[in-house]
Scaffold this motif. Sequence first.
Motif, short mmCIF file in Angstrom:
data_model
loop_
_atom_site.label_atom_id
_atom_site.label_comp_id
_atom_site.label_asym_id
_atom_site.label_seq_id
_atom_site.Cartn_x
_atom_site.Cartn_y
_atom_site.Cartn_z
N SER A 14 9.90 5.22 108.84
CA SER A 14 8.94 6.37 109.40
C SER A 14 7.62 6.32 108.76
O SER A 14 6.81 6.81 109.66
CB SER A 14 9.85 7.73 108.97
OG SER A 14 11.27 7.70 109.21
N ALA A 15 7.39 6.05 107.53
CA ALA A 15 5.98 6.21 106.93
C ALA A 15 5.32 5.29 107.65
O ALA A 15 3.97 5.48 108.11
CB ALA A 15 6.03 5.90 105.51
N LEU A 16 5.64 4.04 107.78
CA LEU A 16 4.97 3.00 108.69
C LEU A 16 4.47 3.44 109.99
O LEU A 16 3.45 3.07 110.54
CB LEU A 16 5.69 1.75 108.50
CG LEU A 16 5.77 0.76 107.28
CD1 LEU A 16 6.68 -0.07 107.40
CD2 LEU A 16 4.51 0.69 106.58
N VAL A 17 5.52 3.84 110.49
CA VAL A 17 5.44 4.10 112.21
C VAL A 17 4.52 5.40 112.33
O VAL A 17 3.43 5.35 113.14
CB VAL A 17 6.61 4.56 112.83
CG1 VAL A 17 6.32 5.42 114.10
CG2 VAL A 17 7.45 3.42 112.98
N VAL A 23 -3.33 5.64 113.16
CA VAL A 23 -4.41 4.77 113.52
C VAL A 23 -4.49 4.76 114.89
O VAL A 23 -5.60 4.51 115.51
CB VAL A 23 -4.04 3.41 113.05
CG1 VAL A 23 -5.09 2.35 113.42
CG2 VAL A 23 -4.13 3.32 111.55
N CYS A 24 -3.68 4.71 115.74
CA CYS A 24 -3.74 4.74 117.38
C CYS A 24 -4.58 5.67 117.71
O CYS A 24 -5.28 5.83 118.53
CB CYS A 24 -2.50 4.72 117.95
SG CYS A 24 -1.50 2.87 117.79
N PHE A 25 -4.05 7.10 117.11
CA PHE A 25 -4.88 8.34 117.52
C PHE A 25 -6.02 8.14 117.30
O PHE A 25 -7.06 8.81 117.84
CB PHE A 25 -4.29 9.75 116.78
CG PHE A 25 -4.75 10.49 116.81
CD1 PHE A 25 -4.43 11.50 118.35
CD2 PHE A 25 -5.39 11.43 116.08
CE1 PHE A 25 -5.12 12.76 118.62
CE2 PHE A 25 -6.15 12.62 116.27
CZ PHE A 25 -5.85 13.25 117.49
N ILE A 26 -6.57 7.63 116.08
CA ILE A 26 -7.88 7.52 115.82
C ILE A 26 -8.83 6.54 116.76
O ILE A 26 -9.88 6.81 117.04
CB ILE A 26 -8.30 7.09 114.36
CG1 ILE A 26 -7.45 8.10 113.41
CG2 ILE A 26 -9.56 6.61 113.88
CD1 ILE A 26 -7.50 7.74 111.88
N LEU A 27 -8.31 5.41 117.12
CA LEU A 27 -8.97 4.51 117.68
C LEU A 27 -8.66 4.71 119.37
O LEU A 27 -9.58 4.40 119.93
CB LEU A 27 -8.27 2.99 117.38
CG LEU A 27 -8.46 2.42 115.97
CD1 LEU A 27 -7.69 1.09 115.86
CD2 LEU A 27 -9.98 2.68 115.81
N LYS A 28 -7.55 5.47 119.53
CA LYS A 28 -7.37 5.61 121.16
C LYS A 28 -6.78 7.10 121.35
O LYS A 28 -5.62 7.21 121.39
CB LYS A 28 -6.11 4.57 121.50
CG LYS A 28 -6.00 4.61 123.01
CD LYS A 28 -5.05 3.35 123.38
CE LYS A 28 -4.89 3.46 124.89
NZ LYS A 28 -3.90 2.20 125.11
N PRO A 29 -7.89 8.10 121.32
CA PRO A 29 -7.51 9.42 121.41
C PRO A 29 -6.43 10.11 122.60
O PRO A 29 -5.67 10.82 122.55
CB PRO A 29 -8.80 10.33 121.61
CG PRO A 29 -9.65 9.33 121.03
CD PRO A 29 -9.17 7.92 121.26
N ASP A 30 -6.41 9.16 123.64
CA ASP A 30 -5.52 9.52 124.63
C ASP A 30 -4.21 8.72 124.63
O ASP A 30 -3.35 8.86 125.60
CB ASP A 30 -5.97 9.00 126.29
CG ASP A 30 -6.51 7.66 126.20
OD1 ASP A 30 -6.17 6.90 125.15
OD2 ASP A 30 -6.46 7.00 127.34
N PHE A 31 -3.90 8.36 123.31
CA PHE A 31 -2.52 7.62 123.32
C PHE A 31 -1.45 8.62 123.60
O PHE A 31 -0.23 8.28 123.88
CB PHE A 31 -2.40 6.91 121.90
CG PHE A 31 -1.62 7.73 120.83
CD1 PHE A 31 -0.54 7.77 120.36
CD2 PHE A 31 -2.50 8.83 120.18
CE1 PHE A 31 0.02 8.28 119.48
CE2 PHE A 31 -2.13 9.57 119.00
CZ PHE A 31 -0.83 9.37 118.74
N MET A 110 1.64 1.32 122.59
CA MET A 110 0.21 1.84 121.98
C MET A 110 -0.90 0.67 122.09
O MET A 110 -2.00 0.98 122.62
CB MET A 110 0.19 2.18 120.58
CG MET A 110 1.28 3.32 120.53
SD MET A 110 0.83 4.55 121.46
CE MET A 110 2.30 5.72 121.06
N PRO A 111 -0.97 -0.55 121.76
CA PRO A 111 -2.08 -1.36 121.89
C PRO A 111 -1.99 -1.96 123.30
O PRO A 111 -3.21 -2.39 123.86
CB PRO A 111 -1.81 -2.42 120.78
CG PRO A 111 -0.24 -2.38 120.24
CD PRO A 111 0.15 -1.19 121.05
N ARG A 112 -0.87 -2.04 124.11
CA ARG A 112 -0.82 -2.90 125.19
C ARG A 112 -0.79 -2.06 126.45
O ARG A 112 -1.36 -2.57 127.65
CB ARG A 112 0.40 -3.76 125.33
CG ARG A 112 0.63 -4.56 123.93
CD ARG A 112 1.83 -5.55 124.26
NE ARG A 112 1.40 -6.42 125.41
CZ ARG A 112 0.78 -7.59 125.08
NH1 ARG A 112 0.39 -8.03 123.64
NH2 ARG A 112 0.17 -8.43 125.88
#
Length: 233
Positions: A14-17, A23-31, A110-112
Amino acid sequence: MISEFFIQSRLLTSALVLTFFLVCFILKPDFWLLLPVLAIPIALTWFLWLFNTLFLGGALNQLGIRPQQLVGLWGLLFAPLLHDHTRADEADHLVGNTVAFISFGGFLVMPRGVTDFLIITAVVALTSGLFTWLWGQYGTNHIGASGILYGYLGFLLLRGFYEQQVVSSLLSMFTLAFYSPLLLGLFPQRAGVSWEMHCGGFVGGLTTACYFNTIKAYAPLPVSMLLPLLQHL
């Protein structure tokens, strides 16, 4: 196997996810727009399990994969959404699968993006189901989403080495380091655990990782073939 692993390591997982999502939210705000792709299958699986257990006495489980029987091919569509209604610990099993789906699914979507995620899911669901139907023991019934989860595992393990991009390579190395114990689930261990679904999904994930660009290029073809048929219905 896979649900037990995620239940036992749920705090670390859970902590890793959560860190990954941050990180996704920071790099990709529309995630956040991608989250329904994960939420809808989870909600549908839980609803079907509750409805099947409380009101149907497990009747829907007959739609699982039944090897070497034509009627068992319906399981290619329905088996991943069905879970055992007789196990006392099935709620825990579903929790483990849910965490696994959020973890692996998040690492993919998230990345793809949604399109890649759906293509990967369709391929590993198909390979998992067909392998089970062909090689499973006659008279058995296979249900559950573990085959798809092992497909995600196979894809994540190998894709980074083909793309040679920072994000996908890091995900491959992380997957190998943290989730390698799950590879034991590819072999027969105990009754009630479908190693066939695990193995079929995993091989499908590896294959998709190797030939993803080709698979993606031909992905619209089945849809275009079905459209004329649907228009005449």
